[in-house]
Design a protein around this motif. Structure first.
Motif, PDB file in Angstrom:
ATOM      1  N   GLY A   1       0.808  -1.212   0.000  1.00 47.95           N
ATOM      2  CA  GLY A   1       0.000   0.000   0.000  1.00 47.95           C
ATOM      3  C   GLY A   1       0.838   1.258   0.000  1.00 47.95           C
ATOM      4  O   GLY A   1       1.968   1.269  -0.476  1.00 47.95           O
ATOM      5  N   ILE A   2       0.268   2.320   0.547  1.00 50.90           N
ATOM      6  CA  ILE A   2       0.910   3.627   0.539  1.00 50.90           C
ATOM      7  C   ILE A   2       1.143   4.093   1.965  1.00 50.90           C
ATOM      8  O   ILE A   2       0.215   4.137   2.781  1.00 50.90           O
ATOM      9  CB  ILE A   2       0.040   4.659  -0.209  1.00 50.90           C
ATOM     10  N   ARG A   3       2.381   4.432   2.267  1.00 49.96           N
ATOM     11  CA  ARG A   3       2.752   4.946   3.590  1.00 49.96           C
ATOM     12  C   ARG A   3       3.494   6.271   3.391  1.00 49.96           C
ATOM     13  O   ARG A   3       4.513   6.311   2.711  1.00 49.96           O
ATOM     14  CB  ARG A   3       3.640   3.949   4.330  1.00 49.96           C
ATOM     15  N   ASN A   4       2.955   7.351   3.941  1.00 53.33           N
ATOM     16  CA  ASN A   4       3.556   8.689   3.792  1.00 53.33           C
ATOM     17  C   ASN A   4       3.813   9.030   2.327  1.00 53.33           C
ATOM     18  O   ASN A   4       4.851   9.585   1.961  1.00 53.33           O
ATOM     19  CB  ASN A   4       4.869   8.762   4.587  1.00 53.33           C
ATOM     20  N   GLY A   5       2.840   8.665   1.479  1.00 53.28           N
ATOM     21  CA  GLY A   5       2.927   9.010   0.069  1.00 53.28           C
ATOM     22  C   GLY A   5       3.810   8.104  -0.764  1.00 53.28           C
ATOM     23  O   GLY A   5       3.972   8.334  -1.969  1.00 53.28           O
ATOM     24  N   GLU A   6       4.380   7.053  -0.167  1.00 48.62           N
ATOM     25  CA  GLU A   6       5.282   6.152  -0.883  1.00 48.62           C
ATOM     26  C   GLU A   6       4.741   4.719  -0.839  1.00 48.62           C
ATOM     27  O   GLU A   6       4.158   4.288   0.162  1.00 48.62           O
ATOM     28  CB  GLU A   6       6.685   6.182  -0.258  1.00 48.62           C
ATOM     29  N   ALA A   7       4.976   3.970  -1.930  1.00 50.32           N
ATOM     30  CA  ALA A   7       4.558   2.566  -1.974  1.00 50.32           C
ATOM     31  C   ALA A   7       5.418   1.752  -1.012  1.00 50.32           C
ATOM     32  O   ALA A   7       6.645   1.889  -0.989  1.00 50.32           O
ATOM     33  CB  ALA A   7       4.683   2.027  -3.390  1.00 50.32           C
ATOM     34  N   ALA A   8       4.767   0.907  -0.224  1.00 54.38           N
ATOM     35  CA  ALA A   8       5.483   0.143   0.794  1.00 54.38           C
ATOM     36  C   ALA A   8       4.849  -1.233   0.964  1.00 54.38           C
ATOM     37  O   ALA A   8       3.728  -1.482   0.532  1.00 54.38           O
ATOM     38  CB  ALA A   8       5.469   0.900   2.121  1.00 54.38           C
ATOM     39  N   VAL A   9       5.597  -2.133   1.620  1.00 49.96           N
ATOM     40  CA  VAL A   9       5.117  -3.478   1.938  1.00 49.96           C
ATOM     41  C   VAL A   9       5.270  -3.693   3.443  1.00 49.96           C
ATOM     42  O   VAL A   9       6.360  -3.552   3.983  1.00 49.96           O
ATOM     43  CB  VAL A   9       5.910  -4.563   1.178  1.00 49.96           C
ATOM     44  N   LYS A  10       4.157  -3.995   4.113  1.00 48.72           N
ATOM     45  CA  LYS A  10       4.176  -4.254   5.552  1.00 48.72           C
ATOM     46  C   LYS A  10       4.306  -5.748   5.799  1.00 48.72           C
ATOM     47  O   LYS A  10       3.644  -6.559   5.160  1.00 48.72           O
ATOM     48  CB  LYS A  10       2.869  -3.755   6.195  1.00 48.72           C
ATOM     49  N   GLY A  11       5.144  -6.109   6.754  1.00 45.84           N
ATOM     50  CA  GLY A  11       5.319  -7.515   7.077  1.00 45.84           C
ATOM     51  C   GLY A  11       4.166  -8.083   7.887  1.00 45.84           C
ATOM     52  O   GLY A  11       3.611  -7.398   8.757  1.00 45.84           O
ATOM     53  N   THR A  12       3.772  -9.311   7.588  1.00 46.46           N
ATOM     54  CA  THR A  12       2.752 -10.034   8.351  1.00 46.46           C
ATOM     55  C   THR A  12       3.185 -11.499   8.436  1.00 46.46           C
ATOM     56  O   THR A  12       4.032 -11.948   7.661  1.00 46.46           O
ATOM     57  CB  THR A  12       1.359  -9.973   7.682  1.00 46.46           C
ATOM     58  N   PRO A  13       2.594 -12.266   9.349  1.00 48.99           N
ATOM     59  CA  PRO A  13       2.974 -13.684   9.462  1.00 48.99           C
ATOM     60  C   PRO A  13       2.237 -14.607   8.493  1.00 48.99           C
ATOM     61  O   PRO A  13       2.478 -15.813   8.503  1.00 48.99           O
ATOM     62  CB  PRO A  13       2.592 -14.014  10.911  1.00 48.99           C
ATOM     63  N   TRP A  14       1.336 -14.068   7.653  1.00 48.17           N
ATOM     64  CA  TRP A  14       0.611 -14.929   6.716  1.00 48.17           C
ATOM     65  C   TRP A  14       1.477 -15.193   5.496  1.00 48.17           C
ATOM     66  O   TRP A  14       1.850 -14.261   4.757  1.00 48.17           O
ATOM     67  CB  TRP A  14      -0.717 -14.282   6.329  1.00 48.17           C
ATOM     68  N   CYS A  15       1.823 -16.433   5.261  1.00 49.59           N
ATOM     69  CA  CYS A  15       2.782 -16.749   4.196  1.00 49.59           C
ATOM     70  C   CYS A  15       2.461 -18.082   3.523  1.00 49.59           C
ATOM     71  O   CYS A  15       3.342 -18.705   2.928  1.00 49.59           O
ATOM     72  CB  CYS A  15       4.191 -16.770   4.750  1.00 49.59           C
ATOM     73  N   GLY A  16       1.208 -18.537   3.613  1.00 46.89           N
ATOM     74  CA  GLY A  16       0.844 -19.803   2.984  1.00 46.89           C
ATOM     75  C   GLY A  16       1.600 -20.965   3.607  1.00 46.89           C
ATOM     76  O   GLY A  16       1.885 -20.983   4.805  1.00 46.89           O
ATOM     77  N   THR A  17       1.953 -21.925   2.775  1.00 51.37           N
ATOM     78  CA  THR A  17       2.674 -23.104   3.264  1.00 51.37           C
ATOM     79  C   THR A  17       4.188 -22.915   3.219  1.00 51.37           C
ATOM     80  O   THR A  17       4.928 -23.813   3.605  1.00 51.37           O
ATOM     81  CB  THR A  17       2.311 -24.338   2.413  1.00 51.37           C
ATOM     82  N   SER A  18       4.651 -21.745   2.756  1.00 50.29           N
ATOM     83  CA  SER A  18       6.093 -21.538   2.599  1.00 50.29           C
ATOM     84  C   SER A  18       6.818 -21.460   3.935  1.00 50.29           C
ATOM     85  O   SER A  18       7.988 -21.855   4.043  1.00 50.29           O
ATOM     86  CB  SER A  18       6.350 -20.240   1.815  1.00 50.29           C
ATOM     87  N   GLY A  19       6.150 -20.928   4.962  1.00 50.48           N
ATOM     88  CA  GLY A  19       6.797 -20.757   6.257  1.00 50.48           C
ATOM     89  C   GLY A  19       7.772 -19.598   6.297  1.00 50.48           C
ATOM     90  O   GLY A  19       8.453 -19.382   7.307  1.00 50.48           O
ATOM     91  N   ILE A  20       7.835 -18.799   5.219  1.00 53.82           N
ATOM     92  CA  ILE A  20       8.803 -17.698   5.137  1.00 53.82           C
ATOM     93  C   ILE A  20       8.068 -16.371   5.289  1.00 53.82           C
ATOM     94  O   ILE A  20       7.199 -16.036   4.488  1.00 53.82           O
ATOM     95  CB  ILE A  20       9.555 -17.714   3.790  1.00 53.82           C
ATOM     96  N   TYR A  21       8.404 -15.621   6.330  1.00 49.89           N
ATOM     97  CA  TYR A  21       7.824 -14.290   6.496  1.00 49.89           C
ATOM     98  C   TYR A  21       8.772 -13.404   7.291  1.00 49.89           C
ATOM     99  O   TYR A  21       9.714 -13.861   7.934  1.00 49.89           O
ATOM    100  CB  TYR A  21       6.460 -14.367   7.173  1.00 49.89           C
ATOM    101  N   ASP A  22       8.521 -12.110   7.261  1.00 45.80           N
ATOM    102  CA  ASP A  22       9.334 -11.099   7.914  1.00 45.80           C
ATOM    103  C   ASP A  22       8.357 -10.010   8.352  1.00 45.80           C
ATOM    104  O   ASP A  22       7.538  -9.554   7.547  1.00 45.80           O
ATOM    105  CB  ASP A  22      10.362 -10.566   6.908  1.00 45.80           C
ATOM    106  N   LEU A  23       8.415  -9.564   9.600  1.00 42.44           N
ATOM    107  CA  LEU A  23       7.453  -8.596  10.113  1.00 42.44           C
ATOM    108  C   LEU A  23       7.891  -7.142   9.921  1.00 42.44           C
ATOM    109  O   LEU A  23       7.214  -6.224  10.382  1.00 42.44           O
ATOM    110  CB  LEU A  23       7.186  -8.862  11.600  1.00 42.44           C
ATOM    111  N   ASN A  24       8.990  -6.926   9.226  1.00 45.52           N
ATOM    112  CA  ASN A  24       9.463  -5.566   8.980  1.00 45.52           C
ATOM    113  C   ASN A  24       8.704  -4.918   7.812  1.00 45.52           C
ATOM    114  O   ASN A  24       7.981  -5.581   7.077  1.00 45.52           O
ATOM    115  CB  ASN A  24      10.960  -5.568   8.672  1.00 45.52           C
ATOM    116  N   GLU A  25       8.895  -3.612   7.638  1.00 44.13           N
ATOM    117  CA  GLU A  25       8.295  -2.888   6.524  1.00 44.13           C
ATOM    118  C   GLU A  25       9.397  -2.456   5.553  1.00 44.13           C
ATOM    119  O   GLU A  25      10.489  -2.057   5.975  1.00 44.13           O
ATOM    120  CB  GLU A  25       7.535  -1.658   7.033  1.00 44.13           C
ATOM    121  N   TYR A  26       9.103  -2.551   4.248  1.00 48.52           N
ATOM    122  CA  TYR A  26      10.085  -2.238   3.210  1.00 48.52           C
ATOM    123  C   TYR A  26       9.469  -1.345   2.127  1.00 48.52           C
ATOM    124  O   TYR A  26       8.262  -1.418   1.881  1.00 48.52           O
ATOM    125  CB  TYR A  26      10.575  -3.522   2.530  1.00 48.52           C
ATOM    126  N   PRO A  27      10.294  -0.548   1.442  1.00 50.24           N
ATOM    127  CA  PRO A  27       9.796   0.173   0.265  1.00 50.24           C
ATOM    128  C   PRO A  27       9.466  -0.835  -0.839  1.00 50.24           C
ATOM    129  O   PRO A  27      10.165  -1.844  -0.987  1.00 50.24           O
ATOM    130  CB  PRO A  27      10.983   1.057  -0.151  1.00 50.24           C
TER     131      PRO A  27
END
Length: 296
Positions: A191-217
């Motif tokens: 989504g958009i954070r402070n006018g910039e496109a960003a990705v928020k971390g969540t624990p939902w990752c399907g069957t992969s088991g790979i996730y990160d709770l940090n936020e990235y551009p």
């Protein structure tokens, strides 16, 4: 009360798309392009005044005339015709769409989300909360996009596709090549954070088991298509927006939520590199993707 979905007529730069929404619609990712032949089908259907007249169009082949141009519709669009019939019936109805789905986990909507607590919930409860968190995040400008993500040059790049297409395979190529790190294996909140496109971390990752709770551009999104060779297909702006909406799994329960999703998708498409990657399961697919990304 009518049980069929509503359809939203989305107009972007003169291109029209019929987008289904509502809890009763099970195939909401089947977006119908209203331009060209499909638009003529739609207009032909709107001339029908009875259900029997609509049924007469459900034959293997029929002809419709608009402004002197005759078109022929064959078997491969029968599903589209059927969906348009439903859309026509609902749009002409004065009934309301069914109320938004209620959840036993509604208390999480306005409280602080404790990831440690949520991650340790039973799987069924964990998945139900994902839907609630999707609605919670939508109001804060973020959509869940079905995708695997890779961190490359301090930005997150998403590889989106239907299950089984190879998004995890493609994301793993970046990690195996040593140029990128897989951040989430199945679902990313974009989504958009402070006018910039960003990705928020969540624990939902399907069957992969790979996730990160940090936020990235957000760097961009590649929509994967299985093919016999590897190449990039540029997308016009309207197709970028529709591609984002098509792979969003944030609930489109009503018109208000759908319009919010459209607003977010428009902003993501304006600020990010969005393209379609026709690809094999070979390393050459990764090479084609990184070459395109590095040029943008």
């Amino acid at each position: 009360m009518i049980q069929n979905p509503y359809f939203y007529n989305l107009n972007i730069d003169g291109e029209h798309y019929l987008i289904p929404f509502g809890p009763e619609f099970e195939e909401r990712r089947h977006f119908i392009t209203l331009n060209g032949t499909s638009l003529k089908i739609w207009n032909a259907l709107k001339t029908c005044s009875t259900q029997s007249e609509l049924e007469e169009m459900m034959i293997s082949e029929f002809e419709a005339t608009e402004e002197g141009d005759k078109i022929t519709v064959r078997n491969d669009v029968k599903k589209t015709i059927n969906i348009l019939k439903i859309a026509y019936a609902v749009l002409e109805s004065e009934e309301d769409v069914p109320p938004a789905k209620q959840s036993e986990y509604a208390e999480y909507k306005e409280r602080e989300w404790n990831w440690e607590e949520i991650i340790n919930l039973p799987n069924n409860s964990f998945l139900n909360l994902r839907e609630e968190y999707g609605e919670y995040s939508l109001q804060r400008g973020f959509l869940f996009i079905h995708s695997a993500s890779v961190l490359y040059k301090e930005k997150l790049w998403l590889f989106s596709a239907k299950s089984g297409t190879g998004k995890s395979t493609h994301a793993n190529m970046w990690q195996q090549a040593g140029t990128g790190k897989v951040i989430n294996g199945d679902l990313n909140l974009v989504g958009i954070r402070n006018g910039e496109a960003a990705v928020k971390g969540t624990p939902w990752c399907g069957t992969s088991g790979i996730y990160d709770l940090n936020e990235y551009p957000l760097g961009g999104i590649a929509f994967l298509v299985r093919d016999e060779s590897d190449f990039v297909e540029e997308l016009p702006f309207p197709e970028k927006v529709v591609a984002i909406l098509r792979e969003s799994i944030t609930p489109m329960w009503d018109k208000e939520k759908l319009e919010k999703e459209i607003e977010i998708a428009l902003q993501i498409a304006k600020q990010s590199v969005i393209f379609k990657l026709h690809c094999t399961a070979k390393l050459s697919a990764y090479e084609k993707a990184i070459e395109y990304i590095d040029c943008h």
